[in-house]
Write a protein that holds these residues in place. Structure first.
Motif, PDB file in Angstrom:
ATOM      1  N   HIS A  55       0.907  -1.679  -0.526  1.00 36.72           N
ATOM      2  CA  HIS A  55      -0.085   0.266   0.058  1.00 36.72           C
ATOM      3  C   HIS A  55       0.896   1.722  -0.132  1.00 36.72           C
ATOM      4  O   HIS A  55       0.979   2.041   0.900  1.00 36.72           O
ATOM      5  CB  HIS A  55      -0.846   0.089   1.554  1.00 36.72           C
ATOM      6  CG  HIS A  55      -1.944  -0.817   0.857  1.00 36.72           C
ATOM      7  ND1 HIS A  55      -3.132  -1.316   0.587  1.00 36.72           N
ATOM      8  CD2 HIS A  55      -1.718  -2.100   1.552  1.00 36.72           C
ATOM      9  CE1 HIS A  55      -3.664  -1.905   0.588  1.00 36.72           C
ATOM     10  NE2 HIS A  55      -3.190  -2.875   1.152  1.00 36.72           N
ATOM     11  N   GLU A  57       0.150   4.190  -0.949  1.00 37.65           N
ATOM     12  CA  GLU A  57      -0.413   5.169  -0.786  1.00 37.65           C
ATOM     13  C   GLU A  57      -0.597   5.682   1.272  1.00 37.65           C
ATOM     14  O   GLU A  57      -0.628   6.881   1.317  1.00 37.65           O
ATOM     15  CB  GLU A  57      -1.583   5.000  -1.532  1.00 37.65           C
ATOM     16  CG  GLU A  57      -2.270   3.808  -0.306  1.00 37.65           C
ATOM     17  CD  GLU A  57      -2.572   2.403  -1.129  1.00 37.65           C
ATOM     18  OE1 GLU A  57      -3.771   2.030  -0.709  1.00 37.65           O
ATOM     19  OE2 GLU A  57      -1.436   2.507  -1.888  1.00 37.65           O
ATOM     20  N   LEU A  58       0.078   4.260   1.424  1.00 38.14           N
ATOM     21  CA  LEU A  58       0.247   4.644   2.836  1.00 38.14           C
ATOM     22  C   LEU A  58       1.254   5.415   3.731  1.00 38.14           C
ATOM     23  O   LEU A  58       1.271   5.086   4.638  1.00 38.14           O
ATOM     24  CB  LEU A  58      -0.858   3.862   3.826  1.00 38.14           C
ATOM     25  CG  LEU A  58      -2.341   3.266   3.567  1.00 38.14           C
ATOM     26  CD1 LEU A  58      -2.735   1.507   3.905  1.00 38.14           C
ATOM     27  CD2 LEU A  58      -3.391   5.067   3.874  1.00 38.14           C
ATOM     28  N   ASP A  60       3.381   7.583   3.628  1.00 37.59           N
ATOM     29  CA  ASP A  60       4.073   8.345   4.607  1.00 37.59           C
ATOM     30  C   ASP A  60       3.356   7.908   6.074  1.00 37.59           C
ATOM     31  O   ASP A  60       4.018   8.898   7.337  1.00 37.59           O
ATOM     32  CB  ASP A  60       3.066  10.145   4.051  1.00 37.59           C
ATOM     33  CG  ASP A  60       1.804   9.706   3.708  1.00 37.59           C
ATOM     34  OD1 ASP A  60       1.215   9.258   3.159  1.00 37.59           O
ATOM     35  OD2 ASP A  60       0.676  10.459   5.015  1.00 37.59           O
ATOM     36  N   ARG A 109      -7.793   7.086   5.902  1.00 41.37           N
ATOM     37  CA  ARG A 109      -7.434   6.442   4.832  1.00 41.37           C
ATOM     38  C   ARG A 109      -6.814   5.054   5.006  1.00 41.37           C
ATOM     39  O   ARG A 109      -7.116   3.871   4.071  1.00 41.37           O
ATOM     40  CB  ARG A 109      -6.344   7.298   4.883  1.00 41.37           C
ATOM     41  CG  ARG A 109      -6.326   8.506   4.280  1.00 41.37           C
ATOM     42  CD  ARG A 109      -5.070   9.884   4.423  1.00 41.37           C
ATOM     43  NE  ARG A 109      -4.006   9.067   3.590  1.00 41.37           N
ATOM     44  CZ  ARG A 109      -2.595   8.984   3.453  1.00 41.37           C
ATOM     45  NH1 ARG A 109      -2.450  10.136   4.855  1.00 41.37           N
ATOM     46  NH2 ARG A 109      -1.637   8.337   2.537  1.00 41.37           N
ATOM     47  N   ALA A 113      -7.823   1.980   2.581  1.00 45.76           N
ATOM     48  CA  ALA A 113      -7.184   1.046   1.190  1.00 45.76           C
ATOM     49  C   ALA A 113      -6.986   0.011   1.887  1.00 45.76           C
ATOM     50  O   ALA A 113      -6.734  -0.789   1.348  1.00 45.76           O
ATOM     51  CB  ALA A 113      -5.820   2.200   2.070  1.00 45.76           C
TER      52      ALA A 113
END
Length: 384
Positions: A55, A57-58, A60, A109, A113
């Motif tokens: 993942h 997108e996670l 950060d 989030r 996800a």
């Protein structure tokens, strides 16, 4: 243990009485993390690598220390008496701050996800109402914004009181009401609702079809064990300290609150400050709950045979919960984590005349508790 900011000055950091009264022992010892245990050094690299791969997108959230991934291979062995139980394939832990809107967005989030089978939150049945408080409403409903981890929630005040007495007894209820009022007073200056991340977790879980799991030990049991761990001098001092905190002006500035909420779990800070002033509280308020949360994440019936579980817990619990997940020897049961009430003295007590002393103590206690609860209830109704 890290140095604690002087956020709650009503508690003395070096009281004159530091001899804790031992808790009634569990069947199995619950061990806190060793002083040199640091969950980041234990799992951070593998966690970031896995998140980057599965993942990105996670990533950060993994980089800033909010999100951690723990693979099933890191868990301790499943005990022989639970051979039919299959632990989750993976646990995703989201560290939150209970008065931060950012934490709510981060929880949304992650759940969207990961699309977990279960979302385990740091709440118990008595505090589940926090997930349903409507932050957009004013008046009586808006009063729920002041709810906190000690709040009495349910269909009515006296119903909540009855449930608390059944689980934890009268003295635990009195302590809970005191701490609820005190916590509400501390957080009121932020002008932000408590528990946004829990409401976000409930909402997004419904969207993705995940089951919500109440993962914390009942607060009534925790406070009963905390109260019983103190001697009478400590009990009187604790009550006096909390009352002073309720009645005195808050000295917490907006800047300090903003700085604290960005990196700490304020409720955990309160627990830790209490434990610093009263060392015997450390076990029931923090270590036992950390282990209970860990068991809810990987060994409760709700997560049996799950593929993915997301945990939503305060940042202050991360070290203890992750230690309990990794260091598990497989010999604890949930009933061990609940603890036991002291057994009745029965005939032995009456034979040596101690029943008279106990009767007087109960009468004084019940009178004081009744007066205190009614006064605090009237104060809460009037809007603290």
């Amino acid at each position: 243990m890290e140095t604690i900011r002087s956020t709650f000055p009503v508690f003395q950091t070096n009281p004159v009485f530091l001899t804790p009264k031992p808790l009634k022992p569990f069947k199995v010892s619950i061990k806190p993390p060793p002083p040199d245990f640091n969950f980041r050094s234990e799992i951070s690299d593998h966690s970031k690598a896995t998140i980057a791969k599965t993942h990105p997108e996670l990533l950060d959230l993994a980089e800033n220390g909010t999100l951690f991934f723990i693979d099933k291979s890191r868990f301790g062995p499943v005990p022989a008496w639970r051979t039919e139980f299959v632990e989750p394939e993976a646990i995703w832990l989201v560290g939150t701050t209970h008065i931060s809107q950012d934490s709510a967005l981060e929880v949304e989030r992650v759940v969207r996800a990961v699309k977990p089978d279960n979302v385990v939150v740091e709440l118990c049945r008595s505090r589940a109402g926090i997930m349903y408080a409507n932050a957009s409403m004013d008046g009586e409903a808006g009063q729920q914004l002041r709810s906190n981890m000690f709040s009495l929630t349910g269909t009515g005040f006296f119903g909540a009181v009855g449930r608390s007495i059944n689980l934890g007894g009268q003295t635990a209820l009195a302590l809970r009401v005191l701490l609820a009022v005190f916590s509400s007073k501390i957080s009121s200056d932020t002008n932000r609702p408590f528990g946004d991340e829990f409401r976000a977790a409930r909402k997004v879980s419904e969207e993705v079809g995940a089951q919500m799991v109440l993962g914390d030990r009942p607060i009534e049991i925790t406070l009963e064990r905390a109260w019983n761990s103190l001697n009478w001098t400590e009990k009187l001092s604790l009550v006096a300290s909390v009352v002073r905190g309720i009645t005195s002006p808050s000295d917490m500035s907006q800047n300090n609150l903003k700085e604290s909420s960005a990196s700490d779990d304020g409720t955990f800070q309160l627990y830790e400050q209490l434990s610093s002033s009263y060392p015997s509280l450390l076990q029931p308020l923090i270590h036992e709950r950390d282990t209970y949360l860990a068991w809810s994440l990987k060994r409760s019936k709700a997560v049996n045979k799950s593929k993915r579980v997301v945990g939503v817990i305060g940042k202050g619990h991360m070290n203890g919960v992750i230690y309990a997940l990794l260091a598990d020897l497989g010999d604890l049961r949930f009933r061990d984590l609940v603890g036991q009430r002291p057994s009745s003295q029965g005939t032995d007590a009456s034979s040596d005349g101690r029943w008279v002393v106990k009767l007087v103590q109960d009468l004084v206690r019940d009178t004081v508790i009744g007066t205190l609860l009614w006064a605090l209830y009237e104060q809460i109704k009037g809007g603290l």
